[in-house]
Design an enzyme around this catalytic site. Structure first.
Site, PDB file in Angstrom:
ATOM      1  N   HIS A 174       0.838  -1.209   0.000  1.00  0.00           N
ATOM      2  CA  HIS A 174       0.000   0.000   0.000  1.00  0.00           C
ATOM      3  C   HIS A 174       0.867   1.251   0.000  1.00  0.00           C
ATOM      4  O   HIS A 174       1.218   1.772   1.061  1.00  0.00           O
ATOM      5  CB  HIS A 174      -0.930  -0.027   1.219  1.00  0.00           C
ATOM      6  CG  HIS A 174      -1.891   1.121   1.289  1.00  0.00           C
ATOM      7  ND1 HIS A 174      -2.872   1.225   2.253  1.00  0.00           N
ATOM      8  CD2 HIS A 174      -2.050   2.230   0.515  1.00  0.00           C
ATOM      9  CE1 HIS A 174      -3.558   2.325   2.072  1.00  0.00           C
ATOM     10  NE2 HIS A 174      -3.067   2.972   1.024  1.00  0.00           N
ATOM     11  N   HIS A 200       1.318   4.852  -2.724  1.00  0.00           N
ATOM     12  CA  HIS A 200       0.899   5.537  -3.954  1.00  0.00           C
ATOM     13  C   HIS A 200       2.131   6.148  -4.617  1.00  0.00           C
ATOM     14  O   HIS A 200       2.863   6.919  -3.986  1.00  0.00           O
ATOM     15  CB  HIS A 200      -0.120   6.623  -3.629  1.00  0.00           C
ATOM     16  CG  HIS A 200      -1.330   6.079  -2.930  1.00  0.00           C
ATOM     17  ND1 HIS A 200      -2.488   5.753  -3.598  1.00  0.00           N
ATOM     18  CD2 HIS A 200      -1.543   5.756  -1.628  1.00  0.00           C
ATOM     19  CE1 HIS A 200      -3.369   5.271  -2.731  1.00  0.00           C
ATOM     20  NE2 HIS A 200      -2.819   5.272  -1.527  1.00  0.00           N
ATOM     21  N   HIS A 256      -9.466   1.004  -1.274  1.00  0.00           N
ATOM     22  CA  HIS A 256      -9.399   1.815  -0.059  1.00  0.00           C
ATOM     23  C   HIS A 256     -10.763   1.762   0.624  1.00  0.00           C
ATOM     24  O   HIS A 256     -11.772   2.126   0.018  1.00  0.00           O
ATOM     25  CB  HIS A 256      -9.077   3.272  -0.383  1.00  0.00           C
ATOM     26  CG  HIS A 256      -7.613   3.530  -0.578  1.00  0.00           C
ATOM     27  ND1 HIS A 256      -6.912   2.985  -1.619  1.00  0.00           N
ATOM     28  CD2 HIS A 256      -6.724   4.265   0.135  1.00  0.00           C
ATOM     29  CE1 HIS A 256      -5.638   3.376  -1.537  1.00  0.00           C
ATOM     30  NE2 HIS A 256      -5.499   4.155  -0.481  1.00  0.00           N
ATOM     31  N   GLU A 297     -10.819   3.719   5.978  1.00  0.00           N
ATOM     32  CA  GLU A 297      -9.905   4.762   6.443  1.00  0.00           C
ATOM     33  C   GLU A 297     -10.773   5.853   7.078  1.00  0.00           C
ATOM     34  O   GLU A 297     -10.673   6.136   8.260  1.00  0.00           O
ATOM     35  CB  GLU A 297      -9.081   5.313   5.275  1.00  0.00           C
ATOM     36  CG  GLU A 297      -8.086   6.412   5.661  1.00  0.00           C
ATOM     37  CD  GLU A 297      -7.376   7.048   4.441  1.00  0.00           C
ATOM     38  OE1 GLU A 297      -7.894   6.903   3.322  1.00  0.00           O
ATOM     39  OE2 GLU A 297      -6.326   7.696   4.634  1.00  0.00           O
ATOM     40  N   ASP A 330       1.836   4.398   2.590  1.00  0.00           N
ATOM     41  CA  ASP A 330       0.785   5.193   1.944  1.00  0.00           C
ATOM     42  C   ASP A 330       1.367   6.299   1.050  1.00  0.00           C
ATOM     43  O   ASP A 330       1.362   6.162  -0.173  1.00  0.00           O
ATOM     44  CB  ASP A 330      -0.166   5.758   3.005  1.00  0.00           C
ATOM     45  CG  ASP A 330      -1.591   5.901   2.507  1.00  0.00           C
ATOM     46  OD1 ASP A 330      -1.879   5.494   1.368  1.00  0.00           O
ATOM     47  OD2 ASP A 330      -2.435   6.437   3.259  1.00  0.00           O
ATOM     48  N   ASP A 331       1.809   7.381   1.649  1.00  0.00           N
ATOM     49  CA  ASP A 331       2.411   8.501   0.902  1.00  0.00           C
ATOM     50  C   ASP A 331       3.569   9.022   1.757  1.00  0.00           C
ATOM     51  O   ASP A 331       3.446  10.063   2.429  1.00  0.00           O
ATOM     52  CB  ASP A 331       1.372   9.605   0.674  1.00  0.00           C
ATOM     53  CG  ASP A 331       0.119   9.066   0.002  1.00  0.00           C
ATOM     54  OD1 ASP A 331       0.131   8.891  -1.220  1.00  0.00           O
ATOM     55  OD2 ASP A 331      -0.858   8.777   0.722  1.00  0.00           O
TER      56      ASP A 331
HETATM   57  N1  ADE Z   1      -4.395   8.821  -2.696  1.00  0.00           N
HETATM   58  C1  ADE Z   1      -3.161   8.915  -2.206  1.00  0.00           C
HETATM   59  N2  ADE Z   1      -3.133   8.580  -0.911  1.00  0.00           N
HETATM   60  C2  ADE Z   1      -4.393   8.231  -0.561  1.00  0.00           C
HETATM   61  C3  ADE Z   1      -5.018   7.787   0.632  1.00  0.00           C
HETATM   62  N3  ADE Z   1      -4.351   7.592   1.770  1.00  0.00           N
HETATM   63  N4  ADE Z   1      -6.327   7.546   0.612  1.00  0.00           N
HETATM   64  C4  ADE Z   1      -7.010   7.732  -0.507  1.00  0.00           C
HETATM   65  N5  ADE Z   1      -6.476   8.140  -1.651  1.00  0.00           N
HETATM   66  C5  ADE Z   1      -5.178   8.381  -1.683  1.00  0.00           C
HETATM   67 ZN    ZN Z   2      -3.675   4.830   0.297  1.00  0.00          ZN
END
Ligand code: ADE
Ligand code: ZN
Length: 322
Positions: free
Chosen positions: A8, A10, A187, A190, A267-268
């Site tokens: 997971h 992006h 997703h 969350e 995630d990011d």
């Molecule tokens: N796009 C990038 N990061 C995300 C996240 N945590 N949740 C949903 N969309 C995303």
């Molecule tokens: Zn994500």
């Protein structure tokens, strides 16, 4: 360094401000106003603002070489900290917004994967993600293109973006992706709670990205465990974005203790000050997980990965040999 695997993350979200600035300069474009805070970090107040900042950063990524560099830099960093396998969530909608077609987009990513394997021994595959807030019709178009397998590294289909757009609308896209043999994840859980997760479970998915809020419903947890669903949980992301106030409120130990399979994701990463190795370390430090438990996290990620069996066997061997 225990071998780690990540399902997971992006791709555009792996590029730190310095790399985005370098790419913008090379492409002779100004950095989008508002993207960075005065301290040089990505600027966002909440989840929707985060998605907007993410889009701003993505808007300077313009070429196949940009995608190659972002992929290479991320995988190299992960490999240096013990990562052996990453499924990168790619967004052809973001690529299309800057005029990149699938060949240039996936070709660049694949080059980054090949170069990182050559230099650092890490393996990686691609998940094609649609963006919820671009709507179900666009998601169906993305799924149809992914189903034609524009690149052999594409192994799965996913859905990101604003979780308030309900899962059921995306059933046609998931049917197309699953029928083409792509692994499916979404997703869910969350921002939305158990009922949205239940709706997501009607799709042909074997994994959930996040899924954390399943912890609010014991019956749902039981179902997730019984179905062998894998939750790709991102504790640092959840705390920074405000899903939970602190790690001590994060339900990861509860999910895990309920017999639900969990993996860890960043995630990011630069947005949240996260890293894959950091998520593993956090579980040891804050939740007291043993090395054996962390090994099981990597094993769960390999089991739930959408790559082929020979690659899974090689990854299991790397884990066993450590
Ligand atoms: N796009 C990038 N990061 C995300 C996240 N945590 N949740 C949903 N969309 C995303
Ligand atoms: Zn994500």
């Amino acid at each position: 360094m225990l071998p780690q695997a990540e399902l997971h993350v992006h791709l555009e979200g792996t590029a730190p401000p310095a790399l985005i600035a370098r790419i913008a300069k090379r492409n002779r474009i100004e950095l989008p106003p508002g993207m960075l805070a005065p301290d040089g970090r990505f600027h966002f107040r909440d989840f929707l603002h985060f998605l907007n900042t993410y889009d701003l950063a993505a808007s300077v990524i313009r070429t196949s070489e940009d995608y190659r560099n972002i992929t290479y830099e991320y995988l190299s960093n992960v490999a240096r900290e013990g990562g052996v396998y990453v499924e990168l969530t790619a967004s052809p909608d973001h690529a299309a917004l800057v005029g990149l077609d699938d060949d240039a987009h996936y070709g660049g990513i694949a080059q980054g994967i090949d170069d990182a394997r050559r230099d650092h021994g890490i393996e990686s595959r691609i998940l094609v993600s649609a963006v919820r807030n671009f709507g179900p019709e666009q998601a169906l178009r993305v799924a149809r293109r992914a189903a034609q397998r524009p690149h052999p590294y594409i192994v799965g289909f996913s859905l990101a973006g604003d979780e308030r757009v309900a899962p059921a609308q995306f059933a046609p896209a998931y049917e197309v992706a699953a029928a083409a043999g792509l692994g499916c994840t979404i997703h869910a859980g969350e921002w939305q709670g158990p009922s949205a997760i239940r709706e997501a479970l009607k799709l042909p998915v074997t994994r959930l990205d996040h899924g954390a809020r399943a912890s609010e419903d014991p019956t749902l947890l039981h179902e997730l465990a019984a179905r062998g669903m894998t939750l790709n949980v991102c504790p640092t992301s959840n705390v920074v974005l405000g899903v939970y106030r602190s790690l001590s409120e994060h339900p990861l130990p509860h999910l895990h203790g309920s017999g639900v399979r969990v993996t860890l994701g960043s995630d990011d990463p630069p947005y949240f000050g996260a890293s894959l190795a950091g998520e593993y370390a956090l579980c040891a430090e804050h939740f007291g997980w043993s090395e054996q438990q962390l090994r099981e996290v990597t094993a769960a990620a390999i089991d739930a990965a959408f790559c082929d069996e020979p690659l899974k066997a090689a990854l299991r061997e790397r884990l066993r040999a450590h």
